[in-house]
Design a protein around this motif. Sequence first.
Motif, PDB file in Angstrom:
ATOM      1  N   TYR A   1       2.957  -9.153  -3.538  1.00  0.00           N
ATOM      2  CA  TYR A   1       3.592  -8.054  -2.796  1.00  0.00           C
ATOM      3  C   TYR A   1       4.703  -8.580  -1.894  1.00  0.00           C
ATOM      4  CZ  TYR A   1       4.433  -4.269   0.437  1.00  0.00           C
ATOM      5  OH  TYR A   1       5.060  -3.313   1.199  1.00  0.00           O
ATOM      6  N   TRP A   2       4.426  -9.646  -1.152  1.00  0.00           N
ATOM      7  CA  TRP A   2       5.411 -10.160  -0.202  1.00  0.00           C
ATOM      8  C   TRP A   2       6.564 -10.896  -0.887  1.00  0.00           C
ATOM      9  CZ3 TRP A   2       5.951  -7.702   3.913  1.00  0.00           C
ATOM     10  CH2 TRP A   2       4.867  -7.071   4.501  1.00  0.00           C
ATOM     11  N   GLN A   3       6.479 -11.036  -2.203  1.00  0.00           N
ATOM     12  CA  GLN A   3       7.616 -11.554  -2.973  1.00  0.00           C
ATOM     13  C   GLN A   3       8.382 -10.405  -3.638  1.00  0.00           C
ATOM     14  OE1 GLN A   3       6.808 -15.197  -5.315  1.00  0.00           O
ATOM     15  NE2 GLN A   3       4.778 -15.126  -4.370  1.00  0.00           N
ATOM     16  N   GLY A   4       7.967  -9.172  -3.346  1.00  0.00           N
ATOM     17  CA  GLY A   4       8.658  -8.019  -3.915  1.00  0.00           C
ATOM     18  C   GLY A   4       8.259  -7.723  -5.350  1.00  0.00           C
ATOM     19  N   LYS A   5       7.111  -8.247  -5.790  1.00  0.00           N
ATOM     20  CA  LYS A   5       6.697  -8.101  -7.190  1.00  0.00           C
ATOM     21  C   LYS A   5       5.681  -6.971  -7.398  1.00  0.00           C
ATOM     22  CE  LYS A   5       8.738 -12.096  -8.234  1.00  0.00           C
ATOM     23  NZ  LYS A   5      10.098 -12.097  -8.648  1.00  0.00           N
ATOM     24  N   VAL A   6       5.303  -6.275  -6.330  1.00  0.00           N
ATOM     25  CA  VAL A   6       4.289  -5.220  -6.446  1.00  0.00           C
ATOM     26  C   VAL A   6       4.876  -3.896  -5.970  1.00  0.00           C
ATOM     27  CG1 VAL A   6       2.031  -4.426  -5.594  1.00  0.00           C
ATOM     28  CG2 VAL A   6       2.383  -6.846  -6.111  1.00  0.00           C
ATOM     29  N   ASN A   7       4.767  -2.887  -6.815  1.00  0.00           N
ATOM     30  CA  ASN A   7       5.181  -1.532  -6.461  1.00  0.00           C
ATOM     31  C   ASN A   7       4.000  -0.901  -5.712  1.00  0.00           C
ATOM     32  OD1 ASN A   7       5.075   1.416  -6.873  1.00  0.00           O
ATOM     33  ND2 ASN A   7       6.984   1.097  -7.982  1.00  0.00           N
ATOM     34  N   LEU A   8       4.188  -0.623  -4.411  1.00  0.00           N
ATOM     35  CA  LEU A   8       3.086  -0.170  -3.572  1.00  0.00           C
ATOM     36  C   LEU A   8       2.442   1.126  -4.075  1.00  0.00           C
ATOM     37  CD1 LEU A   8       1.317  -0.687  -1.108  1.00  0.00           C
ATOM     38  CD2 LEU A   8       3.062   0.413   0.287  1.00  0.00           C
ATOM     39  N   PRO A   9       3.203   2.194  -4.340  1.00  0.00           N
ATOM     40  CA  PRO A   9       2.542   3.425  -4.818  1.00  0.00           C
ATOM     41  C   PRO A   9       1.772   3.213  -6.122  1.00  0.00           C
ATOM     42  CG  PRO A   9       4.796   3.888  -4.140  1.00  0.00           C
ATOM     43  CD  PRO A   9       4.632   2.392  -4.125  1.00  0.00           C
ATOM     44  N   LEU A  10       2.334   2.417  -7.021  1.00  0.00           N
ATOM     45  CA  LEU A  10       1.671   2.150  -8.296  1.00  0.00           C
ATOM     46  C   LEU A  10       0.395   1.329  -8.076  1.00  0.00           C
ATOM     47  CD1 LEU A  10       1.976   2.582 -11.359  1.00  0.00           C
ATOM     48  CD2 LEU A  10       3.190   0.406 -11.454  1.00  0.00           C
ATOM     49  N   ALA A  11       0.483   0.317  -7.226  1.00  0.00           N
ATOM     50  CA  ALA A  11      -0.693  -0.519  -6.933  1.00  0.00           C
ATOM     51  C   ALA A  11      -1.792   0.304  -6.272  1.00  0.00           C
ATOM     52  CB  ALA A  11      -0.288  -1.696  -6.042  1.00  0.00           C
ATOM     53  N   MET A  12      -1.402   1.258  -5.425  1.00  0.00           N
ATOM     54  CA  MET A  12      -2.387   2.135  -4.794  1.00  0.00           C
ATOM     55  C   MET A  12      -3.017   3.057  -5.847  1.00  0.00           C
ATOM     56  SD  MET A  12      -0.407   2.875  -1.205  1.00  0.00           S
ATOM     57  CE  MET A  12      -1.493   4.168  -0.615  1.00  0.00           C
ATOM     58  N   ALA A  13      -2.208   3.574  -6.744  1.00  0.00           N
ATOM     59  CA  ALA A  13      -2.718   4.457  -7.797  1.00  0.00           C
ATOM     60  C   ALA A  13      -3.704   3.717  -8.706  1.00  0.00           C
ATOM     61  CB  ALA A  13      -1.565   5.035  -8.615  1.00  0.00           C
ATOM     62  N   LYS A  14      -3.426   2.448  -8.960  1.00  0.00           N
ATOM     63  CA  LYS A  14      -4.297   1.642  -9.832  1.00  0.00           C
ATOM     64  C   LYS A  14      -5.443   0.993  -9.053  1.00  0.00           C
ATOM     65  CE  LYS A  14      -1.011   0.394 -13.442  1.00  0.00           C
ATOM     66  NZ  LYS A  14      -0.373  -0.733 -14.132  1.00  0.00           N
ATOM     67  N   LYS A  15      -5.528   1.269  -7.755  1.00  0.00           N
ATOM     68  CA  LYS A  15      -6.577   0.734  -6.884  1.00  0.00           C
ATOM     69  C   LYS A  15      -6.508  -0.783  -6.712  1.00  0.00           C
ATOM     70  CE  LYS A  15      -8.899   4.726  -6.337  1.00  0.00           C
ATOM     71  NZ  LYS A  15      -7.996   5.619  -5.682  1.00  0.00           N
ATOM     72  N   LYS A  16      -5.326  -1.367  -6.979  1.00  0.00           N
ATOM     73  CA  LYS A  16      -5.149  -2.801  -6.692  1.00  0.00           C
ATOM     74  C   LYS A  16      -5.009  -2.987  -5.183  1.00  0.00           C
ATOM     75  CE  LYS A  16      -3.297  -4.826 -10.835  1.00  0.00           C
ATOM     76  NZ  LYS A  16      -2.419  -5.865 -11.301  1.00  0.00           N
ATOM     77  N   ILE A  17      -4.476  -1.945  -4.528  1.00  0.00           N
ATOM     78  CA  ILE A  17      -4.370  -1.929  -3.070  1.00  0.00           C
ATOM     79  C   ILE A  17      -5.003  -0.626  -2.600  1.00  0.00           C
ATOM     80  CG2 ILE A  17      -2.808  -1.845  -1.086  1.00  0.00           C
ATOM     81  CD1 ILE A  17      -0.765  -3.415  -2.727  1.00  0.00           C
ATOM     82  N   THR A  18      -5.959  -0.722  -1.689  1.00  0.00           N
ATOM     83  CA  THR A  18      -6.532   0.485  -1.112  1.00  0.00           C
ATOM     84  C   THR A  18      -6.119   0.553   0.351  1.00  0.00           C
ATOM     85  OG1 THR A  18      -8.612  -0.621  -0.569  1.00  0.00           O
ATOM     86  CG2 THR A  18      -8.505   0.515  -2.691  1.00  0.00           C
ATOM     87  N   VAL A  19      -5.917   1.774   0.814  1.00  0.00           N
ATOM     88  CA  VAL A  19      -5.465   1.978   2.183  1.00  0.00           C
ATOM     89  C   VAL A  19      -6.421   2.924   2.885  1.00  0.00           C
ATOM     90  CG1 VAL A  19      -3.580   2.830   3.628  1.00  0.00           C
ATOM     91  CG2 VAL A  19      -3.055   1.640   1.509  1.00  0.00           C
ATOM     92  N   GLU A  20      -6.835   2.522   4.074  1.00  0.00           N
ATOM     93  CA  GLU A  20      -7.648   3.393   4.924  1.00  0.00           C
ATOM     94  C   GLU A  20      -6.861   3.630   6.200  1.00  0.00           C
ATOM     95  OE1 GLU A  20     -11.548   1.770   5.706  1.00  0.00           O
ATOM     96  OE2 GLU A  20     -11.589   0.911   3.696  1.00  0.00           O
ATOM     97  N   GLY A  21      -6.999   4.831   6.739  1.00  0.00           N
ATOM     98  CA  GLY A  21      -6.313   5.120   7.994  1.00  0.00           C
ATOM     99  C   GLY A  21      -5.020   5.876   7.748  1.00  0.00           C
ATOM    100  N   ASN A  22      -4.039   5.643   8.592  1.00  0.00           N
ATOM    101  CA  ASN A  22      -2.796   6.395   8.590  1.00  0.00           C
ATOM    102  C   ASN A  22      -1.823   5.870   7.537  1.00  0.00           C
ATOM    103  OD1 ASN A  22      -0.330   7.606   9.173  1.00  0.00           O
ATOM    104  ND2 ASN A  22      -0.741   7.673  11.366  1.00  0.00           N
ATOM    105  N   VAL A  23      -1.880   6.472   6.348  1.00  0.00           N
ATOM    106  CA  VAL A  23      -1.014   6.047   5.240  1.00  0.00           C
ATOM    107  C   VAL A  23       0.457   6.308   5.569  1.00  0.00           C
ATOM    108  CG1 VAL A  23      -0.479   6.398   2.794  1.00  0.00           C
ATOM    109  CG2 VAL A  23      -2.851   6.433   3.562  1.00  0.00           C
ATOM    110  N   ALA A  24       0.749   7.415   6.241  1.00  0.00           N
ATOM    111  CA  ALA A  24       2.140   7.752   6.591  1.00  0.00           C
ATOM    112  C   ALA A  24       2.777   6.650   7.438  1.00  0.00           C
ATOM    113  CB  ALA A  24       2.187   9.085   7.333  1.00  0.00           C
ATOM    114  N   SER A  25       1.993   6.049   8.339  1.00  0.00           N
ATOM    115  CA  SER A  25       2.546   4.982   9.181  1.00  0.00           C
ATOM    116  C   SER A  25       2.921   3.776   8.335  1.00  0.00           C
ATOM    117  CB  SER A  25       1.555   4.590  10.284  1.00  0.00           C
ATOM    118  OG  SER A  25       0.402   3.994   9.727  1.00  0.00           O
TER     119      SER A  25
END
Length: 134
Positions: free
Chosen positions: A81-105
């Motif tokens: 991710y920090w090398q710019g190789k991960v698309n955040l919305p896509l990774a979240m959709a595929k559950k590679k990245i999960t987010v708890e709390g204030n997603v808008a922030s």
Amino acid sequence: MGFASSAEVTKYIGGIFESAFVDPEIGPKLEATGIVVAFDFSDPAAMVVIDMANKTVREGLEGGTAPTATMSMTSETGNAYWQGKVNLPLAMAKKKITVEGNVASLLKLAPLGKKLYPSYIERLKADGRDDLLA
């Protein structure tokens, strides 16, 4: 190969924020978000907490402001991710990245995060960690 320890995860991923906080362009923008983000990494396990308002990086949840949001992922995903190789919305959709709390922030932070990719890559290269470059 990946990160050898939680201290290494904190050194590299936390370190990009330490550099960004002193950057005259990025630092004030990060601080202005006022959010506290916890990055909960697995393999190796590491909890890196970035407090934007106070411009601090700490390992673990103790001794500071509670996170506004927590992003959970493997340290390998975090590194990419920090090398710019991960698309955040896509990774979240595929559950590679999960987010708890204030997603808008976190979404406010995303454009600023992109400005941190080059310094992360430079830091890895400077330390001879080509094994971590995607």
